[in-house]
Design a protein around this motif. Structure first.
Motif, PDB file in Angstrom:
ATOM      1  N   GLU A 131      26.037  38.927  47.448  1.00  0.00           N
ATOM      2  CA  GLU A 131      26.850  40.133  47.254  1.00  0.00           C
ATOM      3  C   GLU A 131      28.331  39.783  47.154  1.00  0.00           C
ATOM      4  O   GLU A 131      29.051  40.332  46.315  1.00  0.00           O
ATOM      5  N   SER A 139      29.011  38.253  43.672  1.00  0.00           N
ATOM      6  CA  SER A 139      29.035  39.241  42.595  1.00  0.00           C
ATOM      7  C   SER A 139      30.276  40.129  42.688  1.00  0.00           C
ATOM      8  O   SER A 139      30.866  40.480  41.663  1.00  0.00           O
ATOM      9  N   ALA A 140      30.702  40.467  43.898  1.00  0.00           N
ATOM     10  CA  ALA A 140      31.914  41.278  44.061  1.00  0.00           C
ATOM     11  C   ALA A 140      33.145  40.499  43.600  1.00  0.00           C
ATOM     12  O   ALA A 140      34.032  41.055  42.927  1.00  0.00           O
ATOM     13  N   LYS A 167      33.171  38.125  41.390  1.00  0.00           N
ATOM     14  CA  LYS A 167      33.072  38.010  39.935  1.00  0.00           C
ATOM     15  C   LYS A 167      33.545  39.297  39.265  1.00  0.00           C
ATOM     16  O   LYS A 167      34.252  39.265  38.256  1.00  0.00           O
ATOM     17  N   ASN A 168      33.170  40.448  39.829  1.00  0.00           N
ATOM     18  CA  ASN A 168      33.612  41.730  39.284  1.00  0.00           C
ATOM     19  C   ASN A 168      35.124  41.889  39.393  1.00  0.00           C
ATOM     20  O   ASN A 168      35.760  42.426  38.487  1.00  0.00           O
ATOM     21  N   LEU A 169      35.704  41.443  40.494  1.00  0.00           N
ATOM     22  CA  LEU A 169      37.156  41.542  40.654  1.00  0.00           C
ATOM     23  C   LEU A 169      37.888  40.697  39.625  1.00  0.00           C
ATOM     24  O   LEU A 169      38.875  41.136  39.037  1.00  0.00           O
ATOM     25  N   THR A 170      37.409  39.482  39.393  1.00  0.00           N
ATOM     26  CA  THR A 170      38.077  38.621  38.420  1.00  0.00           C
ATOM     27  C   THR A 170      37.908  39.160  37.010  1.00  0.00           C
ATOM     28  O   THR A 170      38.831  39.091  36.206  1.00  0.00           O
ATOM     29  N   SER A 171      36.746  39.717  36.693  1.00  0.00           N
ATOM     30  CA  SER A 171      36.552  40.269  35.348  1.00  0.00           C
ATOM     31  C   SER A 171      37.405  41.526  35.161  1.00  0.00           C
ATOM     32  O   SER A 171      37.930  41.761  34.074  1.00  0.00           O
ATOM     33  N   ASP A 172      37.575  42.330  36.224  1.00  0.00           N
ATOM     34  CA  ASP A 172      38.452  43.496  36.139  1.00  0.00           C
ATOM     35  C   ASP A 172      39.891  43.081  35.893  1.00  0.00           C
ATOM     36  O   ASP A 172      40.612  43.705  35.108  1.00  0.00           O
ATOM     37  N   GLU A 212      40.259  42.009  32.225  1.00  0.00           N
ATOM     38  CA  GLU A 212      40.281  43.168  31.337  1.00  0.00           C
ATOM     39  C   GLU A 212      41.615  43.893  31.418  1.00  0.00           C
ATOM     40  O   GLU A 212      42.151  44.355  30.408  1.00  0.00           O
TER      41      GLU A 212
END
Length: 72
Positions: free
Chosen positions: A39, A42-43, A45-50, A53
């Motif tokens: 978890e 994945s969190a 990874k989501n922060l870096t992709s945000d 973007e």
């Protein structure tokens, strides 16, 4: 930090965990730890992709030194 533990340190940690949690509870603790790491990964990874973007969507400011050449 964890790279400097070595084999004797890992064995010591496992023995202490076995004593504290017992042989029946240790697999449950391992599963919970694995889920927590998944978890967290994945969190992160989501922060870096945000962030990536947001950098792409944010317009950049041009200073006076970097004037854009106008096409004739």
């Amino acid at each position: 930090m964890l790279a400097n533990i070595g084999i004797p340190g890992l064995i010591l940690i496992l023995v202490i965990a076995l004593i504290v949690f017992g042989p029946n509870k240790l697999p449950e603790v391992g599963r919970a730890f694995g889920r927590t790491l998944t978890e967290f990964k994945s969190a992160a990874k989501n922060l870096t992709s945000d962030d990536e973007e947001e950098k792409r969507s944010t317009p950049t400011l041009i200073s006076n030194d970097e004037k854009v050449k106008k096409l004739p």
